[in-house]
Design an enzyme around this catalytic site. Structure first.
Site, PDB file in Angstrom:
ATOM      1  N   ASP A  25       0.829  -1.208   0.000  1.00 62.97           N
ATOM      2  CA  ASP A  25       0.000   0.000   0.000  1.00 62.97           C
ATOM      3  C   ASP A  25       0.866   1.261   0.000  1.00 62.97           C
ATOM      4  O   ASP A  25       1.988   1.246   0.504  1.00 62.97           O
ATOM      5  CB  ASP A  25      -0.913  -0.032   1.237  1.00 62.97           C
ATOM      6  CG  ASP A  25      -2.100   0.903   1.091  1.00 62.97           C
ATOM      7  OD1 ASP A  25      -2.351   1.397  -0.022  1.00 62.97           O
ATOM      8  OD2 ASP A  25      -2.787   1.137   2.106  1.00 62.97           O
ATOM      9  N   GLY A  26       0.334   2.333  -0.568  1.00 63.41           N
ATOM     10  CA  GLY A  26       0.999   3.637  -0.497  1.00 63.41           C
ATOM     11  C   GLY A  26       1.588   4.114  -1.820  1.00 63.41           C
ATOM     12  O   GLY A  26       2.239   5.167  -1.851  1.00 63.41           O
ATOM     13  N   HIS A  42       2.631   3.223  -8.953  1.00 62.92           N
ATOM     14  CA  HIS A  42       2.406   1.791  -9.197  1.00 62.92           C
ATOM     15  C   HIS A  42       3.580   1.184  -9.968  1.00 62.92           C
ATOM     16  O   HIS A  42       3.996   0.061  -9.706  1.00 62.92           O
ATOM     17  CB  HIS A  42       1.106   1.574  -9.983  1.00 62.92           C
ATOM     18  CG  HIS A  42      -0.116   1.991  -9.212  1.00 62.92           C
ATOM     19  ND1 HIS A  42      -0.329   1.650  -7.904  1.00 62.92           N
ATOM     20  CD2 HIS A  42      -1.206   2.730  -9.571  1.00 62.92           C
ATOM     21  CE1 HIS A  42      -1.485   2.151  -7.486  1.00 62.92           C
ATOM     22  NE2 HIS A  42      -2.036   2.821  -8.488  1.00 62.92           N
ATOM     23  N   ASN A  73     -10.996  -2.480  -5.442  1.00 64.66           N
ATOM     24  CA  ASN A  73     -10.219  -1.493  -6.201  1.00 64.66           C
ATOM     25  C   ASN A  73     -10.873  -1.076  -7.527  1.00 64.66           C
ATOM     26  O   ASN A  73     -10.423  -0.112  -8.165  1.00 64.66           O
ATOM     27  CB  ASN A  73      -8.781  -1.975  -6.439  1.00 64.66           C
ATOM     28  CG  ASN A  73      -7.902  -1.926  -5.202  1.00 64.66           C
ATOM     29  OD1 ASN A  73      -7.015  -2.759  -5.005  1.00 64.66           O
ATOM     30  ND2 ASN A  73      -8.133  -0.948  -4.332  1.00 64.66           N
ATOM     31  N   TRP A  74     -11.966  -1.773  -7.929  1.00 64.68           N
ATOM     32  CA  TRP A  74     -12.703  -1.347  -9.130  1.00 64.68           C
ATOM     33  C   TRP A  74     -13.336   0.022  -8.925  1.00 64.68           C
ATOM     34  O   TRP A  74     -13.762   0.654  -9.893  1.00 64.68           O
ATOM     35  CB  TRP A  74     -13.802  -2.369  -9.478  1.00 64.68           C
ATOM     36  CG  TRP A  74     -13.280  -3.723  -9.819  1.00 64.68           C
ATOM     37  CD1 TRP A  74     -13.314  -4.827  -9.012  1.00 64.68           C
ATOM     38  CD2 TRP A  74     -12.660  -4.132 -11.041  1.00 64.68           C
ATOM     39  NE1 TRP A  74     -12.743  -5.897  -9.660  1.00 64.68           N
ATOM     40  CE2 TRP A  74     -12.340  -5.507 -10.913  1.00 64.68           C
ATOM     41  CE3 TRP A  74     -12.342  -3.485 -12.240  1.00 64.68           C
ATOM     42  CZ2 TRP A  74     -11.712  -6.236 -11.921  1.00 64.68           C
ATOM     43  CZ3 TRP A  74     -11.724  -4.214 -13.255  1.00 64.68           C
ATOM     44  CH2 TRP A  74     -11.413  -5.569 -13.073  1.00 64.68           C
ATOM     45  N   ARG A 193       1.786  -4.957   6.209  1.00 65.28           N
ATOM     46  CA  ARG A 193       1.111  -3.898   5.455  1.00 65.28           C
ATOM     47  C   ARG A 193       1.951  -2.633   5.503  1.00 65.28           C
ATOM     48  O   ARG A 193       2.370  -2.192   6.568  1.00 65.28           O
ATOM     49  CB  ARG A 193      -0.282  -3.594   6.003  1.00 65.28           C
ATOM     50  CG  ARG A 193      -0.975  -2.532   5.128  1.00 65.28           C
ATOM     51  CD  ARG A 193      -2.428  -2.340   5.427  1.00 65.28           C
ATOM     52  NE  ARG A 193      -3.025  -1.454   4.427  1.00 65.28           N
ATOM     53  CZ  ARG A 193      -4.275  -1.506   3.999  1.00 65.28           C
ATOM     54  NH1 ARG A 193      -5.078  -2.426   4.476  1.00 65.28           N
ATOM     55  NH2 ARG A 193      -4.719  -0.658   3.092  1.00 65.28           N
ATOM     56  N   ARG A 199      -5.227  -1.751   8.749  1.00 60.18           N
ATOM     57  CA  ARG A 199      -6.405  -2.597   8.512  1.00 60.18           C
ATOM     58  C   ARG A 199      -6.038  -3.699   7.533  1.00 60.18           C
ATOM     59  O   ARG A 199      -4.998  -3.656   6.872  1.00 60.18           O
ATOM     60  CB  ARG A 199      -7.590  -1.774   8.010  1.00 60.18           C
ATOM     61  CG  ARG A 199      -7.303  -0.990   6.762  1.00 60.18           C
ATOM     62  CD  ARG A 199      -8.507  -0.183   6.285  1.00 60.18           C
ATOM     63  NE  ARG A 199      -8.077   0.789   5.288  1.00 60.18           N
ATOM     64  CZ  ARG A 199      -7.700   2.029   5.557  1.00 60.18           C
ATOM     65  NH1 ARG A 199      -7.731   2.488   6.790  1.00 60.18           N
ATOM     66  NH2 ARG A 199      -7.288   2.831   4.586  1.00 60.18           N
ATOM     67  N   GLU A 212       1.074 -13.508  12.222  1.00 64.98           N
ATOM     68  CA  GLU A 212       1.568 -12.312  12.891  1.00 64.98           C
ATOM     69  C   GLU A 212       1.374 -11.151  11.914  1.00 64.98           C
ATOM     70  O   GLU A 212       1.463 -11.330  10.695  1.00 64.98           O
ATOM     71  CB  GLU A 212       3.071 -12.458  13.200  1.00 64.98           C
ATOM     72  CG  GLU A 212       3.389 -13.570  14.170  1.00 64.98           C
ATOM     73  CD  GLU A 212       2.911 -13.264  15.584  1.00 64.98           C
ATOM     74  OE1 GLU A 212       2.988 -12.094  15.999  1.00 64.98           O
ATOM     75  OE2 GLU A 212       2.460 -14.210  16.266  1.00 64.98           O
TER      76      GLU A 212
END
Ligand code: IPE
Ligand code: IPE
Ligand code: MG
Length: 247
Positions: A25-26, A42, A73-74, A193, A199, A212
């Site tokens: 992510d990010g 991306h 993500n659509w 993440r 989340r 974990e």
């Protein structure tokens, strides 16, 4: 297209079955911070994927499962969605040769039926092309959602029950595991993440029951094999109890 099928040979290091799953992510924020379009983030993210995959044997990672596109993500702009789909196709075409040289077996999890048939055919092709590799098992989650996966598995189970191939009394944990997209892999030991969000965003809901979790503020396009090494060192220091008691 022809690719070098030479397998790198047995790895002298002790076999590891470590499974690390990553919510990459990010990318968007990384690009926006520089005033660039999200797709640039991306693209940089895809470079990080290539780097990390190459380093997996050194990091002791046997199974690497990467969240690349969720069923949610659509909701993004057509431009971003199409850009991501094009990036997946380009990555596979460009990387197939390297994956074979490095002993990487690639599989795609998620629901392919909603994808462009050409992209889905490319997934079939690369899965066959790399099927003989066993050093690193790379899985890309594309149009993947944990709830969707469980619903699809349940549909298949219901069908098998209705047609007499499975008895309702036989259904247990192991049955579910067998019907999921991830049936070929062990459960993730660790879910990472990036980008500071804490989340799960519908990732590996069944499989991560005892994983974990590590949440790092690093944005995915800045994530290097060294970042992973630091996270793994911390992970190995943790005590996993699986509901029991350590002596
Ligand atoms: C993760 O980066 C990649 C995908 C979800 C495809 P994002 O695109 O979610 O980046 P942010 O979270 O907007 O920064
Ligand atoms: C999760 O990231 C999905 C992927 C990394 C592919 P998102 O950026 O889509 O998740 P939310 O919307 O912040 O929960
Ligand atoms: Mg995001």
């Amino acid at each position: 297209m022809t690719f070098d099928r030479s397998y790198p040979g047995p790895d002298p290091r002790p076999a590891s079955n470590l499974h690390v799953a990553v919510i990459m992510d990010g990318n968007g924020r990384w690009a926006s911070n520089r005033g660039w379009p999200r797709l640039v983030g991306h693209r940089k993210g895809a470079e990080r994927v290539r780097q990390l995959v190459s380093e997996c044997p050194d990091l002791g990672i046997r199974y690497l499962t990467l969240y690349a596109f969720s069923t949610e993500n659509w909701k993004r702009t057509t431009e971003e969605v199409m850009g991501l789909m094009a990036l997946f196709a380009r990555y596979i075409k460009r990387e197939a040769g390297r994956m074979n040289r490095e002993g990487v077996r690639l599989r795609v999890i998620g629901d392919r039926r909603q994808l462009d048939p050409k992209l889905s055919a490319l997934f079939d092709w690369v899965e066959t092309e790399t099927a003989h590799n066993d050093r690193v098992h790379l899985s890309l989650a594309i149009n993947y959602g944990g709830r969707d996966e469980i619903a699809r598995a349940t549909r298949d189970i219901a069908r098998d029950v209705a047609e007499g191939r499975l008895s309702p009394d036989e259904i247990c944990d192991a049955t579910m595991t067998r019907y999921l997209d991830t049936s070929y892999m062990p459960d993730p030991d660790l879910v990472v993440r990036t980008s500071g969000e804490t989340r799960v965003s519908n990732y590996l809901l069944w499989q991560a029951a005892y994983s974990e979790y590590v949440f790092t503020p690093v944005l995915w396009p800045d994530f290097t094999p060294d970042t992973m090494k630091t996270i793994l060192d911390a992970f190995h220091a943790r005590e996993r109890r699986f509901g029991g008691v350590m002596s």
